[in-house]
Motif scaffolding. Sequence first.
Motif, PDB file in Angstrom:
ATOM      1  N   ILE A 148      16.581  -0.459 -24.381  1.00  0.00           N
ATOM      2  CA  ILE A 148      15.891  -1.783 -24.930  1.00  0.00           C
ATOM      3  C   ILE A 148      15.382  -2.663 -23.610  1.00  0.00           C
ATOM      4  O   ILE A 148      16.077  -2.834 -22.631  1.00  0.00           O
ATOM      5  CB  ILE A 148      17.050  -2.820 -25.464  1.00  0.00           C
ATOM      6  N   SER A 149      13.969  -2.933 -23.791  1.00  0.00           N
ATOM      7  CA  SER A 149      13.156  -3.429 -22.739  1.00  0.00           C
ATOM      8  C   SER A 149      13.111  -5.084 -23.057  1.00  0.00           C
ATOM      9  O   SER A 149      13.128  -5.495 -24.330  1.00  0.00           O
ATOM     10  CB  SER A 149      11.883  -2.811 -22.652  1.00  0.00           C
ATOM     11  N   GLY A 150      12.624  -5.795 -22.136  1.00  0.00           N
ATOM     12  CA  GLY A 150      12.298  -7.132 -22.060  1.00  0.00           C
ATOM     13  C   GLY A 150      13.370  -8.041 -21.378  1.00  0.00           C
ATOM     14  O   GLY A 150      13.059  -9.425 -21.563  1.00  0.00           O
ATOM     15  N   PHE A 151      14.410  -7.529 -20.868  1.00  0.00           N
ATOM     16  CA  PHE A 151      15.522  -8.236 -20.389  1.00  0.00           C
ATOM     17  C   PHE A 151      15.713  -7.984 -18.864  1.00  0.00           C
ATOM     18  O   PHE A 151      16.434  -8.709 -18.096  1.00  0.00           O
ATOM     19  CB  PHE A 151      16.806  -7.875 -21.042  1.00  0.00           C
ATOM     20  N   GLU A 152      14.813  -7.150 -18.188  1.00  0.00           N
ATOM     21  CA  GLU A 152      14.930  -6.825 -16.854  1.00  0.00           C
ATOM     22  C   GLU A 152      14.723  -8.183 -16.014  1.00  0.00           C
ATOM     23  O   GLU A 152      15.696  -8.035 -14.728  1.00  0.00           O
ATOM     24  CB  GLU A 152      13.765  -5.728 -16.666  1.00  0.00           C
ATOM     25  N   GLU A 153      13.831  -8.850 -16.298  1.00  0.00           N
ATOM     26  CA  GLU A 153      13.626  -9.820 -15.282  1.00  0.00           C
ATOM     27  C   GLU A 153      14.879 -10.992 -15.108  1.00  0.00           C
ATOM     28  O   GLU A 153      15.110 -11.555 -14.224  1.00  0.00           O
ATOM     29  CB  GLU A 153      12.303 -10.750 -15.569  1.00  0.00           C
ATOM     30  N   LEU A 154      15.650 -11.164 -16.452  1.00  0.00           N
ATOM     31  CA  LEU A 154      16.694 -11.922 -16.367  1.00  0.00           C
ATOM     32  C   LEU A 154      18.300 -11.173 -15.715  1.00  0.00           C
ATOM     33  O   LEU A 154      19.007 -11.943 -16.058  1.00  0.00           O
ATOM     34  CB  LEU A 154      16.649 -12.483 -17.778  1.00  0.00           C
ATOM     35  N   SER A 155      18.152  -9.855 -15.478  1.00  0.00           N
ATOM     36  CA  SER A 155      19.282  -8.980 -15.432  1.00  0.00           C
ATOM     37  C   SER A 155      20.079  -9.395 -14.131  1.00  0.00           C
ATOM     38  O   SER A 155      21.269  -9.283 -14.070  1.00  0.00           O
ATOM     39  CB  SER A 155      18.838  -7.695 -15.387  1.00  0.00           C
ATOM     40  N   GLY A 156      19.516 -10.130 -13.305  1.00  0.00           N
ATOM     41  CA  GLY A 156      20.268 -10.511 -12.065  1.00  0.00           C
ATOM     42  C   GLY A 156      20.834 -12.025 -12.084  1.00  0.00           C
ATOM     43  O   GLY A 156      21.495 -12.485 -11.175  1.00  0.00           O
ATOM     44  N   ILE A 157      20.546 -12.690 -13.257  1.00  0.00           N
ATOM     45  CA  ILE A 157      21.190 -14.159 -13.369  1.00  0.00           C
ATOM     46  C   ILE A 157      22.453 -14.182 -13.462  1.00  0.00           C
ATOM     47  O   ILE A 157      23.135 -13.460 -14.495  1.00  0.00           O
ATOM     48  CB  ILE A 157      20.288 -14.757 -14.681  1.00  0.00           C
ATOM     49  N   PRO A 158      23.329 -15.028 -12.735  1.00  0.00           N
ATOM     50  CA  PRO A 158      24.801 -14.933 -12.832  1.00  0.00           C
ATOM     51  C   PRO A 158      25.249 -15.944 -13.896  1.00  0.00           C
ATOM     52  O   PRO A 158      24.260 -16.639 -14.463  1.00  0.00           O
ATOM     53  CB  PRO A 158      25.117 -15.659 -11.324  1.00  0.00           C
ATOM     54  N   GLY A 159      26.564 -15.618 -14.439  1.00  0.00           N
ATOM     55  CA  GLY A 159      26.897 -16.394 -15.440  1.00  0.00           C
ATOM     56  C   GLY A 159      26.762 -15.687 -16.893  1.00  0.00           C
ATOM     57  O   GLY A 159      26.620 -14.594 -16.987  1.00  0.00           O
ATOM     58  N   THR A 160      27.034 -16.436 -17.880  1.00  0.00           N
ATOM     59  CA  THR A 160      27.226 -16.216 -19.203  1.00  0.00           C
ATOM     60  C   THR A 160      25.784 -16.421 -20.127  1.00  0.00           C
ATOM     61  O   THR A 160      24.926 -17.372 -19.749  1.00  0.00           O
ATOM     62  CB  THR A 160      28.284 -16.922 -20.070  1.00  0.00           C
ATOM     63  N   LEU A 161      25.640 -15.771 -21.159  1.00  0.00           N
ATOM     64  CA  LEU A 161      24.490 -16.167 -21.947  1.00  0.00           C
ATOM     65  C   LEU A 161      24.364 -17.425 -22.542  1.00  0.00           C
ATOM     66  O   LEU A 161      23.372 -18.152 -22.495  1.00  0.00           O
ATOM     67  CB  LEU A 161      24.472 -15.096 -23.253  1.00  0.00           C
ATOM     68  N   GLY A 162      25.564 -18.045 -22.988  1.00  0.00           N
ATOM     69  CA  GLY A 162      25.501 -19.390 -23.244  1.00  0.00           C
ATOM     70  C   GLY A 162      25.149 -20.433 -22.290  1.00  0.00           C
ATOM     71  O   GLY A 162      24.445 -21.274 -22.437  1.00  0.00           O
TER      72      GLY A 162
END
Length: 321
Positions: A148-162
Motif C-alpha cells: 500500500i503506497s501513499g504513506f511513505e512521506e509520513l512514515s517517520g512522524i513520531p507518535g500516534t495516528l490520533g
Amino acid sequence: MVINLKTREYLLCVDKIIKNKRGSETLNIEEILKKSNLPIEDKEIKFNEPMNKHSTFKIGGPAECFIKINKEEQLKEILKIAKQNKIPLTIIGNGSNILVSDDGIKGITLMINIEGIEIEEKKENVEIIAGAGEKIGKLARVFLKRDISGFEELSGIPGTLGGAVRMNAGAHGKEMKDIIKGVKCIDYNGKEKILTTEEMQFDYRKSMLVNNKYIVTKVKIELQKGKEEEIKEKMDNYAKYRREKQKTIGAVKEIEELLNLTNIHRMEAYDISNTNGYESVGSMIVYEDGKPKRNSYRRFKIKWIKGADDYGSLAEVLTRR
C-alpha cells in the motif's frame, strides 16, 4: 499551541503544554473510580504516575490519575464519570508532542490507546480504518507489507495516528489532510461524531480539534496500491534524510539575540550544531503571517538543562502574538 524549532525539516514540535498545577485536592478520584465499577483492568489505572514515563522528552511531574484507554466504551464511561464529578480531564496520545509541567497534572489523564487496522482493497484505491492509538511507524510497516503506497512521506512522524490527525502532521511535502477521508470522534459528553475532511478545517499543523473538545478514536484513510520494493526504497530514502539532516536538542534555558517576537507566526531554527555537549550554536528565521520576516536571520545560543518548565517558558516566548 504549536512551536516548531526545525533543522530543515523537523526538530521539535510541541502541540500541547500542560501546566495545570496540582494544588490541594478536593476529590478522591481513586475512591470515585472504585465505586464506578469501570470496564478497565486495574493495570491500566495508575495514581501519581510520573509523566516522564509517557513523554518523548522524559520530563514532567506526576499525573494524579493516569488511565490507558483501549476501547471506545471505556472512554465514554470515564467521560461520564468526569462530568458527573467535575474532574478535570487531560487527553494525550503517545506523548511525543507534549510538555508536562514539573508540577504534574491534576485530575484524570487519558492516554488514547485504541488500536485496530481494517484494510479494504478497492478497484481504484485502498481504504483503511485505523484506531487513533496506532503508532505511525507501525502503520507504515503494515502498509509496506500489504503493498500500500501513499504513506511513505509520513512514515517517520513520531507518535500516534490520533495525534497526527489532530495537528495535521506532515513531512516531505505531504500532510495528514492529504490522505484522510473521515475522522470518528467522541465529545466530552460521550456522543460520537464523524467529521469530514472539510469539517476538520485542516491548516498548517492544526485542525479544528485543537480548539474543540473532541477526542479522536478512529480514522479513515485512503491510499493507493503499490509495490513493496518501491515503497521500501522511498521509506529508506526519507529515513536517511532524517538521519543526515535532523538533530534533537535538550531542554532550552535561553536563546540569545532572539529579536522582537511581537506578532510572530512561527520560528524555524536551521543548521544547529552541537559544539561541546553543553551549548549549541545555530541560526534562525522568524516568520510573520506565514512569510519570512526581512532581516530576521540571526545567530543564537542554546543552553541545555533538564526541567520541563524551561521548555514551557521558551514555548510561550516563541508563540507570543
